[in-house]
Design an enzyme around this catalytic site. Structure first.
Site, PDB file in Angstrom:
ATOM      1  N   THR A  54       1.536  -4.192   4.151  1.00  0.00           N
ATOM      2  CA  THR A  54       1.453  -4.321   5.693  1.00  0.00           C
ATOM      3  C   THR A  54       0.875  -5.897   5.950  1.00  0.00           C
ATOM      4  OG1 THR A  54      -0.560  -3.503   5.878  1.00  0.00           O
ATOM      5  CG2 THR A  54       1.172  -2.195   6.371  1.00  0.00           C
ATOM      6  N   ASP A  55       0.056  -6.559   5.019  1.00  0.00           N
ATOM      7  CA  ASP A  55      -0.568  -7.658   5.411  1.00  0.00           C
ATOM      8  C   ASP A  55       0.389  -8.958   6.042  1.00  0.00           C
ATOM      9  OD1 ASP A  55      -2.822  -6.472   4.637  1.00  0.00           O
ATOM     10  OD2 ASP A  55      -2.988  -7.562   2.698  1.00  0.00           O
ATOM     11  N   THR A  59       0.788  -1.126   0.131  1.00  0.00           N
ATOM     12  CA  THR A  59      -0.107  -0.116   0.077  1.00  0.00           C
ATOM     13  C   THR A  59       0.762   1.191  -0.056  1.00  0.00           C
ATOM     14  OG1 THR A  59      -1.582  -1.002   1.145  1.00  0.00           O
ATOM     15  CG2 THR A  59      -1.753   1.118   1.285  1.00  0.00           C
ATOM     16  N   SER A 100       1.655  -7.878  -0.612  1.00  0.00           N
ATOM     17  CA  SER A 100       2.185  -8.346   0.372  1.00  0.00           C
ATOM     18  C   SER A 100       1.678  -9.730   0.433  1.00  0.00           C
ATOM     19  CB  SER A 100       2.655  -8.018   1.691  1.00  0.00           C
ATOM     20  OG  SER A 100       1.609  -7.844   2.533  1.00  0.00           O
TER      21      SER A 100
HETATM   22  N1  ASP Z   1      -2.682  -5.274   0.672  1.00  0.00           N
HETATM   23  C1  ASP Z   1      -1.679  -4.577   1.104  1.00  0.00           C
HETATM   24  C2  ASP Z   1      -0.197  -5.415   1.205  1.00  0.00           C
HETATM   25  O1  ASP Z   1       0.063  -6.149   2.160  1.00  0.00           O
HETATM   26  C3  ASP Z   1      -1.950  -3.944   2.398  1.00  0.00           C
HETATM   27  C4  ASP Z   1      -1.148  -2.968   2.889  1.00  0.00           C
HETATM   28  O2  ASP Z   1       0.106  -2.718   2.326  1.00  0.00           O
HETATM   29  O3  ASP Z   1      -1.367  -2.276   3.811  1.00  0.00           O
HETATM   30  O4  ASP Z   1       0.291  -5.329   0.283  1.00  0.00           O
END
Ligand code: ASP
Length: 349
Positions: A117-118, A37, A84
């Protein structure tokens, strides 16, 4: 040249030399981007879901933080540009090898990784186990895409670079830095699917915080990491296959049989409570172990330890959540199949 021009020229010269002198004294930090993200864009400034992850490049991320060049001399590399959820073992190994080769250089003070973040905590914990240096490695990300009002990416990246530049950050293991907090990769997890302050630890995984952009360290983790682990990934091309199987009421043993049929070398059980196993799965767990599969019991509860209990077959995942237990089990199986040695690793790392 008239006096005015000469003055301007002298001023320009002295400014340039001040900038050069500053750059020479700043630490060199490498930024490795993997997507997520923090590199995502949406069609409107209010859209914070359903956007495209992994669009901006590493250079664009750095360019979005105006004062970052006053903290460190930065280099930018793109290791991947994915959400991720799509980070796989191949990306993990490529990233870790690159981090180790950068940190082996005398001119590099630290490394920052931008990441979705995932699954950020899985990559951070993997690096915590395989980085062979005391120099700071910081993983960061953001919950809002780069186009959002109040995007958190630029601030998180600035804080991550600040921590990676700080000599006090050495020897603390791989760190997760977001929202003014410095956390240990061993303990910090994503705790909320949507909240900005999603990264946390119920059992004191914070090493410190940033106040006025200055890192304030409070603690060190007791768990061994980086240079103290036996994991050498320098020649590793693949990691052993390890699956996670969730525990729930009326669960089914056939999930274990399926994992064995698909050549899993290890299985982590995200068990109920303190890693308990129901009467429905115990025969299948034993079958898997008889086939040479290493089974580790962890807890789906979010925090807490898995105690020894002879009623339940399998090794103890200690206090690692299931996704981090999978990371450690893959690495453990890359060096040994001895249950006692693997158990010892779960208690130490
Ligand atoms: N779907 C995103 C990821 O993990 C979520 C994020 O980065 O906050 O790539």
């Amino acid at each position: 040249m008239n006096i005015f021009n000469a003055g301007v020229c002298a001023a320009v010269l002295s400014f340039t030399s001040v900038v050069d002198a500053m750059a020479a004294t700043l630490p060199n930090v490498a930024v490795l981007a993997t997507g997520g993200t923090i590199a995502g864009t949406a069609p409107s400034a209010t859209q914070t879901t359903g956007y495209q992850s992994g669009v901006l490049t590493a250079q664009a991320l750095i360019a979005s933080v105006p004062s970052i060049g006053q903290v460190a001399n930065l280099s930018a590399e793109q290791v991947a540009n994915v959400g991720s959820d799509n980070v796989d073992n191949e990306i993990l190994l490529t990233l870790a090898k690159r981090v180790n080769s950068l940190l082996a250089r005398d001119d590099i003070s630290g490394v920052v990784i931008t990441h979705g973040t995932d699954t950020l905590e899985e990559t951070a914990y993997f690096l915590n186990l395989v980085v062979k240096s005391d120099k700071p490695v910081v993983v960061t990300g953001s919950m809002r895409p780069s186009t959002a009002i109040g995007a958190d990416g630029p601030s998180n990246l600035l804080q991550a670079v600040t921590v990676a530049s700080d000599p006090q950050a050495r020897g603390r293991g791989v760190m997760i830095v977001l929202n003014d907090r410095i956390g240990s990769a061993r303990f910090i997890s994503k705790t909320d699917a949507n909240a900005l302050d999603t990264f946390g630890s119920s059992e004191g995984g914070y090493l410190g915080r940033l106040v006025n952009q200055q890192p304030r360290f409070e603690t060190r983790v007791a768990r061994e990491h980086t240079t103290a682990t036996p994991f050498d990934i320098s020649t590793l091309e693949h990691l052993p296959k390890v699956d996670i199987i969730y525990g729930y009421q009326n669960d089914n043993g056939y999930m274990f049989d399926a994992a064995v049929a698909h050549q899993a070398k290890g299985i982590v059980i995200a068990g109920v409570g303190a890693g308990s196993e129901s009467r429905f799965i115990i025969p299948a767990v034993k079958r898997a172990m008889e086939q040479g599969v290493t089974v580790v019991r962890s807890s789906r509860s979010g925090s807490g330890f898995v105690p020894a209990d002879e009623a339940y077959p399998g090794l103890l995942g200690d206090s690692l959540n299931p996704q981090k237990a999978r990371i450690l089990l893959m690495l453990a199986l890359s060096v040994t199949q001895d249950p006692a040695r693997i158990q010892d690793m779960f208690h130490r790392f």
